[in-house]
Write a protein that holds these residues in place. Sequence first.
Motif, PDB file in Angstrom:
ATOM      1  N   ARG A  88      -5.690   9.257   9.218  1.00  0.00           N
ATOM      2  CA  ARG A  88      -6.925   8.501   9.478  1.00  0.00           C
ATOM      3  C   ARG A  88      -8.051   9.443   9.904  1.00  0.00           C
ATOM      4  O   ARG A  88      -9.200   9.266   9.523  1.00  0.00           O
ATOM      5  CB  ARG A  88      -6.702   7.472  10.586  1.00  0.00           C
ATOM      6  N   ASP A 101      -7.383  -0.597   6.145  1.00  0.00           N
ATOM      7  CA  ASP A 101      -7.174  -1.738   5.259  1.00  0.00           C
ATOM      8  C   ASP A 101      -7.312  -1.366   3.788  1.00  0.00           C
ATOM      9  O   ASP A 101      -7.888  -2.095   3.001  1.00  0.00           O
ATOM     10  CB  ASP A 101      -8.128  -2.885   5.633  1.00  0.00           C
ATOM     11  N   GLY A 102      -6.777  -0.207   3.464  1.00  0.00           N
ATOM     12  CA  GLY A 102      -6.724   0.213   2.070  1.00  0.00           C
ATOM     13  C   GLY A 102      -7.962   0.938   1.586  1.00  0.00           C
ATOM     14  O   GLY A 102      -8.038   1.353   0.429  1.00  0.00           O
ATOM     15  N   LYS A 117       0.313   8.466  11.694  1.00  0.00           N
ATOM     16  CA  LYS A 117      -0.707   8.289  10.652  1.00  0.00           C
ATOM     17  C   LYS A 117      -2.134   8.525  11.142  1.00  0.00           C
ATOM     18  O   LYS A 117      -3.046   8.658  10.310  1.00  0.00           O
ATOM     19  CB  LYS A 117      -0.584   6.908   9.996  1.00  0.00           C
ATOM     20  N   LYS A 145       0.808  -1.206   0.000  1.00  0.00           N
ATOM     21  CA  LYS A 145       0.000   0.000   0.000  1.00  0.00           C
ATOM     22  C   LYS A 145       0.851   1.271   0.000  1.00  0.00           C
ATOM     23  O   LYS A 145       0.418   2.305  -0.482  1.00  0.00           O
ATOM     24  CB  LYS A 145      -0.968  -0.011   1.189  1.00  0.00           C
ATOM     25  N   SER A 163      -2.228   4.814   3.047  1.00  0.00           N
ATOM     26  CA  SER A 163      -3.547   4.179   3.116  1.00  0.00           C
ATOM     27  C   SER A 163      -3.926   3.948   4.563  1.00  0.00           C
ATOM     28  O   SER A 163      -3.067   3.914   5.446  1.00  0.00           O
ATOM     29  CB  SER A 163      -3.537   2.854   2.351  1.00  0.00           C
ATOM     30  N   ALA A 164      -5.216   3.821   4.783  1.00  0.00           N
ATOM     31  CA  ALA A 164      -5.708   3.510   6.123  1.00  0.00           C
ATOM     32  C   ALA A 164      -6.960   2.654   5.992  1.00  0.00           C
ATOM     33  O   ALA A 164      -7.530   2.539   4.898  1.00  0.00           O
ATOM     34  CB  ALA A 164      -6.022   4.777   6.894  1.00  0.00           C
TER      35      ALA A 164
HETATM   36  N1  ASP Z   1      -3.464  -1.168   8.355  1.00  0.00           N
HETATM   37  C1  ASP Z   1      -2.989   0.176   8.131  1.00  0.00           C
HETATM   38  C2  ASP Z   1      -3.897   1.191   8.788  1.00  0.00           C
HETATM   39  O1  ASP Z   1      -4.885   0.881   9.404  1.00  0.00           O
HETATM   40  C3  ASP Z   1      -2.896   0.452   6.652  1.00  0.00           C
HETATM   41  C4  ASP Z   1      -4.181   0.152   5.930  1.00  0.00           C
HETATM   42  O2  ASP Z   1      -5.016  -0.456   6.517  1.00  0.00           O
HETATM   43  O3  ASP Z   1      -4.381   0.534   4.780  1.00  0.00           O
HETATM   44  O4  ASP Z   1      -3.635   2.350   8.771  1.00  0.00           O
END
Ligand code: ASP
Length: 242
Positions: free
Chosen positions: A217, A38-39, A213, A13, A35-36
Motif C-alpha cells: 500500500r 478496494d482494487g 500488505k 482480487k 490489490s489495495a
Molecule cells: N481491501 C483490501 C485492501 O485495502 C484489498 C483491496 O482493497 O483491494 O488492501
Amino acid sequence: MSYPHGAELYRGKAKTVYATDDADLLLMHFRDDTSAFDGEKKAALQRKGMVNNHINAFIMTRLAQAGVPTHFVRLVGPQDSLVRRLDMVPVECVVRNVAAGSLVRRLGVTEGLVLDPPLYELFLKNDALHDPMISEDHALAFGWASAAELKRMRELSLKVNAVLKPLFEAAGITLVDYKLEFGRHGGEVLLGDEFTPDGCRLWDAGSGERLDKDRFRRDLGGVVEAYEEVARRLGVDLPAAG
Ligand code: ASP
Ligand code: TMP
C-alpha cells in the motif's frame, strides 16, 4: 494447477475459486496478484500466491487444532488448497490489538495505541461502497446474518486472537489487526477466506518494521520478502525457490 478442478466459480482480487467433482469441496487458488484500496492499486508479485497459500494452510491448521472450525481441508498444490464450500456472510470481521489504518483515519487516535481488550468491528464487503463500517444491527436489518451467526462470528473472531496473538508474539511479531470472513456450512458457522499477510497487519516486535500488505500500500518494497520472513519465523515449510 495441480488438482483436478471444474469451472471457475469466483475470481477475487487475489484468489480464484474453482468447482471440483465433489459438490462440497472447492479449489482455492492463490494468485500472485495483489490489490489495495478496494482494487484501485494492483500488481503481480512473484511467489506471493505460493507463500500465502502455505501461510494460510499453517494458520488455518493451528486454528482448527485450537477449536476454531474452518473451511480449510488440505494443501493440494504450491498455490492451491482444497476447502469446503461455504455460503458466505458478506461481512468482514476485523479485530484490532493496536490502532492502525482506517481506525486511525476515522477516529484520529494515535497509530500504535494498544487496544486492550481488543476492538471488534464489522464492515460490509462491498468494494464499490469502499467496505463501509456497519454495526450488528445493520447486518440484522438487511438480513446479512442472523443474531446467532453474529454472536458466533464475534466469539470466533476473538478466539482467533487468543490463538494467533501469542503465536505471532513467539515469532517476534505483533499481530496489530486482521480481517476474517465467515460462511455457513451445514448449519454451522465456519471461518472461510484466508489468513495471510494480505489481510492483517504484522509489525516486527522490536523495530516496528511492517511485514504485511502495508508494504505494498505504501510502496515500501520487499513485499513478498517480508511475507517469506513471516513464514520463516512461524516455521511454515515453503517449497524451495524455483
Ligand atoms: N481491501 C483490501 C485492501 O485495502 C484489498 C483491496 O482493497 O483491494 O488492501
Ligand atoms: P483497515 O485498517 O483498513 O480497516 O483494515 C483493518 C485490517 O483488516 C487490516 O489488517 C487490513 C484488513 N482488511 C482487509 O484485508 N480487507 C478489507 O477489505 C478490510 C476492510 C480490511
